[in-house]
Design a protein around this motif. Structure first.
Motif, PDB file in Angstrom:
ATOM      1  N   LEU A 198     -57.714  77.088  88.758  1.00 62.62           N
ATOM      2  CA  LEU A 198     -59.035  76.930  89.230  1.00 62.62           C
ATOM      3  C   LEU A 198     -58.991  77.245  91.057  1.00 62.62           C
ATOM      4  O   LEU A 198     -59.499  76.411  91.573  1.00 62.62           O
ATOM      5  CB  LEU A 198     -59.740  75.627  89.086  1.00 62.62           C
ATOM      6  N   GLY A 199     -58.386  78.172  91.207  1.00 59.59           N
ATOM      7  CA  GLY A 199     -58.143  78.366  92.716  1.00 59.59           C
ATOM      8  C   GLY A 199     -57.269  77.481  93.468  1.00 59.59           C
ATOM      9  O   GLY A 199     -57.202  77.744  94.866  1.00 59.59           O
ATOM     10  N   ARG A 200     -56.541  76.613  92.889  1.00 62.40           N
ATOM     11  CA  ARG A 200     -55.756  75.825  93.610  1.00 62.40           C
ATOM     12  C   ARG A 200     -54.274  76.098  93.309  1.00 62.40           C
ATOM     13  O   ARG A 200     -53.918  76.234  91.961  1.00 62.40           O
ATOM     14  CB  ARG A 200     -55.899  74.481  93.135  1.00 62.40           C
ATOM     15  N   ARG A 201     -53.403  76.267  94.137  1.00 60.50           N
ATOM     16  CA  ARG A 201     -51.838  76.462  94.014  1.00 60.50           C
ATOM     17  C   ARG A 201     -51.118  75.313  93.823  1.00 60.50           C
ATOM     18  O   ARG A 201     -51.208  74.501  94.716  1.00 60.50           O
ATOM     19  CB  ARG A 201     -51.177  77.357  95.069  1.00 60.50           C
ATOM     20  N   PHE A 202     -50.258  75.206  92.866  1.00 63.35           N
ATOM     21  CA  PHE A 202     -49.203  74.004  92.673  1.00 63.35           C
ATOM     22  C   PHE A 202     -47.803  74.906  92.523  1.00 63.35           C
ATOM     23  O   PHE A 202     -47.685  75.950  92.188  1.00 63.35           O
ATOM     24  CB  PHE A 202     -49.556  73.490  91.390  1.00 63.35           C
ATOM     25  N   ARG A 203     -46.899  73.953  93.171  1.00 66.48           N
ATOM     26  CA  ARG A 203     -45.420  74.761  93.159  1.00 66.48           C
ATOM     27  C   ARG A 203     -44.570  73.540  92.986  1.00 66.48           C
ATOM     28  O   ARG A 203     -44.750  72.391  93.358  1.00 66.48           O
ATOM     29  CB  ARG A 203     -45.298  75.409  94.617  1.00 66.48           C
ATOM     30  N   VAL A 204     -43.501  73.874  92.498  1.00 65.32           N
ATOM     31  CA  VAL A 204     -42.428  73.007  92.187  1.00 65.32           C
ATOM     32  C   VAL A 204     -41.453  73.287  93.639  1.00 65.32           C
ATOM     33  O   VAL A 204     -41.220  74.419  94.218  1.00 65.32           O
ATOM     34  CB  VAL A 204     -41.413  73.244  91.283  1.00 65.32           C
ATOM     35  N   VAL A 205     -41.288  72.197  94.554  1.00 61.37           N
ATOM     36  CA  VAL A 205     -40.639  72.018  96.012  1.00 61.37           C
ATOM     37  C   VAL A 205     -39.268  71.481  95.844  1.00 61.37           C
ATOM     38  O   VAL A 205     -39.196  70.500  95.332  1.00 61.37           O
ATOM     39  CB  VAL A 205     -41.846  71.608  96.800  1.00 61.37           C
TER      40      VAL A 205
END
Length: 375
Positions: A120-127
């Protein structure tokens, strides 16, 4: 600060400012500078740890999980859980389309080892974060006086981690000592012969791909001096008291069962745990070995596209949850009606006996602490 002159990219900036209007922050900065004298060497504090972050429209990435996964897959599982929580919220708000999208992405993570997703337009990342420990002539650095440690004995688990909700943004100003530490850590790479070639190659590549960085709030672990060196003996905790509580739980509950201690050794371990509780001490001798509560620094490297994710050389032995379940079913290991072999039956019996003993010792510890608090 570099060859960029006045046009330094934001991700490469380290803004150091005096903090005259924040006495606690100023004290922490002084202690950080003093630590450079007493504990001048910075060493790796074990392997990397991983968490999940969400990109913000205002800049930076907000951490939405604890940095407690030793492998990337643990954080992918956390990301899937985060998506299911967002799906629940969307469903309660009556947004069925959003709910289905969150669930679709969560299911994808159940099957695929994906380190970044946009929902939904939001980026999520394993950091990824590297861990470091300051070392001096007397050993690793213990907690500092300014490190938050408000929890009562036995209540370290109630202390809310300062990492969850933390925003990874190199442009945020920091104190002089932390800024210098960031510069030191950002320049470190594995020396030749100290790590496999692939690990060393990745660490050198990170100098180019993710030249900036941010320090996460410090965490704490217990380390034991044995065989000429210090080794961590537990995962990190958000507070010193959390590490003390983990250590006393090991002494009173875990060690008696896992190490099959005799009654005399159990009693000695219980006395050591009582001393840690009474004195809130950060160092004690167990079986002739020094054990110390140790301060752990954690650095997230940042590049032009945000915080660094897992590296190719990072250990990643775990499979996505649905893949694991599929393999176990194919092997017949999830069939409840399957007849156990003699070896499996004995393993189950031993595990059940250990579980009963763990529960008994946990209950003893709970009652002991309740009595201490009410006296």
């Amino acid at each position: 600060m570099s060859e960029h002159g006045d046009q330094v990219p934001g991700y490469r900036m380290i803004r150091m400012e005096a903090l005259p209007d924040a006495p606690a922050a100023a004290l922490a900065d002084v202690e950080a500078w003093q630590a450079r004298e007493a504990y001048p060497n910075v060493l790796g504090g074990g392997g990397p740890v991983f968490g999940v972050a969400e990109e913000l429209e205002t800049g930076g990435w907000r951490i939405v999980s604890l940095f407690s996964s030793a492998y990337p897959q643990g954080s992918r599982d956390t990301m899937a859980m985060t998506f299911r929580e967002r799906a629940r919220d969307a469903g309660e708000a009556g947004d069925t389309a959003a709910q289905q999208e969150w669930l679709r992405m969560a299911e994808r993570l159940d099957w695929e080892p994906v380190n970044e997703l946009a929902v939904l337009g939001r980026r999520f990342r394993v950091v990824r974060a590297d861990q470091f420990i300051r070392m001096g002539p007397t050993g690793p650095e213990p907690p500092r006086p300014s490190d938050p440690d408000p929890a009562k004995v036995g209540h370290g688990h109630e202390y809310r981690s300062r990492t969850k909700g933390f925003v990874i943004d190199p442009f945020t100003a920091t104190g002089m000592s932390e800024g210098i530490l960031r510069m030191e850590l950002l320049s470190l790479v594995h020396a030749r012969g100290t790590a496999p070639a692939a690990v060393r190659k990745d660490s050198r590549r990170a100098l180019e791909t993710h030249p900036g960085g941010v320090l996460l709030p410090a965490e704490f672990t217990a380390a034991e001096y044995a065989n000429g060196g210090w080794q961590p003996t537990q995962m990190t905790n958000p507070s010193p008291q959390g590490s003390r509580d983990t250590l006393t739980t090991y002494l009173r509950v875990m060690a008696p069962v896992m190490e099959q201690l005799d009654e005399e050794t159990r009693a000695e371990y219980a006395r050591l745990a009582d001393r840690i509780d009474a004195e809130r001490c950060d160092e004690i001798e167990i079986d002739g070995c020094r054990t110390r509560i140790v301060r752990v620094e954690r650095l997230v490297r940042v590049g032009p596209d945000g915080p660094e994710g897992p590296r190719p050389s990072d250990p990643d032995p775990e499979l996505p949850t649905a893949v694991q379940e599929k393999q176990l079913r194919e092997q017949g290991l999830l069939d409840e009606d399957r007849e156990l072999s003699e070896e499996e039956a004995e393993q189950r019996r031993v595990a059940e006996e250990q579980a009963k003993e763990f529960l008994r010792l946990f209950e003893e510890q709970r009652l002991r602490r309740e009595a201490a608090e009410s006296s």
